[in-house]
Enzyme design. Structure first.
Site, short mmCIF file in Angstrom:
data_model
loop_
_atom_site.label_atom_id
_atom_site.label_comp_id
_atom_site.label_asym_id
_atom_site.label_seq_id
_atom_site.Cartn_x
_atom_site.Cartn_y
_atom_site.Cartn_z
N ASP A 65 -23.62 13.36 22.61
CA ASP A 65 -24.71 14.31 22.45
C ASP A 65 -24.18 15.54 21.71
O ASP A 65 -24.10 15.56 20.51
CB ASP A 65 -25.21 14.73 23.83
CG ASP A 65 -26.47 13.99 24.24
OD1 ASP A 65 -26.74 12.94 23.68
OD2 ASP A 65 -27.20 14.50 25.11
N ASP A 119 -19.81 6.19 25.76
CA ASP A 119 -21.16 5.67 26.01
C ASP A 119 -22.21 6.46 25.22
O ASP A 119 -23.06 5.88 24.57
CB ASP A 119 -21.51 5.66 27.50
CG ASP A 119 -21.50 7.04 28.12
OD1 ASP A 119 -20.41 7.66 28.17
OD2 ASP A 119 -22.57 7.54 28.52
N ARG A 150 -26.15 1.06 36.71
CA ARG A 150 -25.10 0.63 35.78
C ARG A 150 -25.14 -0.87 35.56
O ARG A 150 -24.73 -1.37 34.52
CB ARG A 150 -23.71 0.99 36.34
CG ARG A 150 -23.40 2.46 36.38
CD ARG A 150 -21.91 2.65 36.60
NE ARG A 150 -21.57 3.97 37.11
CZ ARG A 150 -21.40 5.06 36.36
NH1 ARG A 150 -21.57 4.99 35.06
NH2 ARG A 150 -21.09 6.21 36.90
N PHE A 174 -33.46 10.20 28.92
CA PHE A 174 -32.24 9.86 29.64
C PHE A 174 -32.16 8.35 29.76
O PHE A 174 -33.08 7.69 30.25
CB PHE A 174 -32.21 10.53 31.01
CG PHE A 174 -30.84 10.48 31.64
CD1 PHE A 174 -29.83 11.33 31.22
CD2 PHE A 174 -30.56 9.54 32.63
CE1 PHE A 174 -28.55 11.26 31.77
CE2 PHE A 174 -29.29 9.47 33.19
CZ PHE A 174 -28.29 10.33 32.77
N VAL A 175 -31.03 7.79 29.31
CA VAL A 175 -30.89 6.34 29.21
C VAL A 175 -30.00 5.83 30.35
O VAL A 175 -28.98 6.46 30.68
CB VAL A 175 -30.29 5.95 27.84
CG1 VAL A 175 -30.16 4.45 27.70
CG2 VAL A 175 -31.15 6.52 26.71
P1 5GP Z 1 -21.86 15.60 25.41
O1 5GP Z 1 -20.60 16.28 25.83
O2 5GP Z 1 -21.69 14.81 24.12
O3 5GP Z 1 -23.01 16.56 25.30
O4 5GP Z 1 -22.28 14.65 26.60
C1 5GP Z 1 -22.11 13.28 26.56
C2 5GP Z 1 -22.10 12.73 27.99
O5 5GP Z 1 -23.28 13.10 28.71
C3 5GP Z 1 -22.08 11.22 27.98
O6 5GP Z 1 -20.79 10.68 27.91
C4 5GP Z 1 -22.77 10.89 29.29
O7 5GP Z 1 -21.85 10.93 30.36
C5 5GP Z 1 -23.77 11.99 29.45
N1 5GP Z 1 -25.08 11.57 28.89
C6 5GP Z 1 -25.71 12.11 27.82
N2 5GP Z 1 -26.88 11.49 27.60
C7 5GP Z 1 -26.99 10.53 28.53
C8 5GP Z 1 -28.01 9.54 28.81
O8 5GP Z 1 -29.05 9.41 28.15
N3 5GP Z 1 -27.75 8.72 29.87
C9 5GP Z 1 -26.62 8.80 30.63
N4 5GP Z 1 -26.48 7.95 31.65
N5 5GP Z 1 -25.65 9.73 30.40
C10 5GP Z 1 -25.83 10.58 29.36
#
Ligand code: 5GP
Ligand code: MG
Length: 170
Positions: free
Chosen positions: A95, A92, A157, A144-145
């Protein structure tokens, strides 16, 4: 609170169609295994899988990132062998890429024929892990989306579009 969509359902559908066309061309004559990362990527994967014109298999994997070095835990593995398969890992949001890197490492250990990453949202400026994204629908701003499978503490969701939530979860 939830305001106007960042990306409305028409924009999402158009990006899903474009990515599905690219996947259909790239995997012509193959039968990729699309692996969605639960739970947020399930909606995106459902739409993608309906739009591709190649035969594909669909499966899921679940990990929890406890954050800040506490650790990432594999909660649910894929249900089929991945050795020799062409994998498309569907996420999804990427980051830092640390959550995805954990999953990629575990899948590569099983010697798939190939592995490509497909994400709905990408924040490349926040990247820490060295992750190559082959397909992405949107570059996301630093808000935050929620919606289209993405939650804030379990909520939103079911919304058909992507919205900015006013705050980040604690
Ligand atoms: P990473 O390990 O790449 O830093 O984190 C990614 C995870 O953080 C995504 O799979 C998701 O679960 C969560 N996440 C990061 N940004 C968002 C956002 O804007 N909205 C939501 N709902 N989850 C996010
Ligand atoms: Mg999440």
């Amino acid at each position: 609170m939830i305001g106007d969509p960042l990306f409305d359902s028409e924009s999402i559908a158009s990006r899903v169609a474009a990515i599905a066309a690219a996947i259909s061309a790239d995997y012509s004559g193959k039968r990729p295994l699309m692996i969605g990362r639960l739970t947020a990527a399930a909606t995106f994967l459902a739409d993608l899988s309906k739009a591709v014109t190649v035969a594909c298999d669909v499966d899921f994997i679940a990990v929890t990132n406890y954050g800040d070095g506490v650790g990432i835990v594999l909660e649910q593995d894929v249900s089929v062998p991945v050795a020799g398969r062409d994998l498309i890992l569907v996420d999804d949001t990427v980051d830092t890429g640390l959550t995805l890197q954990f999953v990629v490492k575990r899948l590569l250990e099983r010697a798939p024929a190939s592995l490509a990453v497909c994400t709905l949202l990408d924040r490349p400026h926040r990247r820490i892990a060295d992750i190559q994204i082959k397909y992405r629908a949107f570059e996301a701003p630093d808000v935050f989306v929620v919606g289209y499978g993405l939650d804030y503490l379990g909520r939103y969701r079911e919304l058909p579009a992507l919205y900015a939530h006013g705050t980040w979860p604690a």
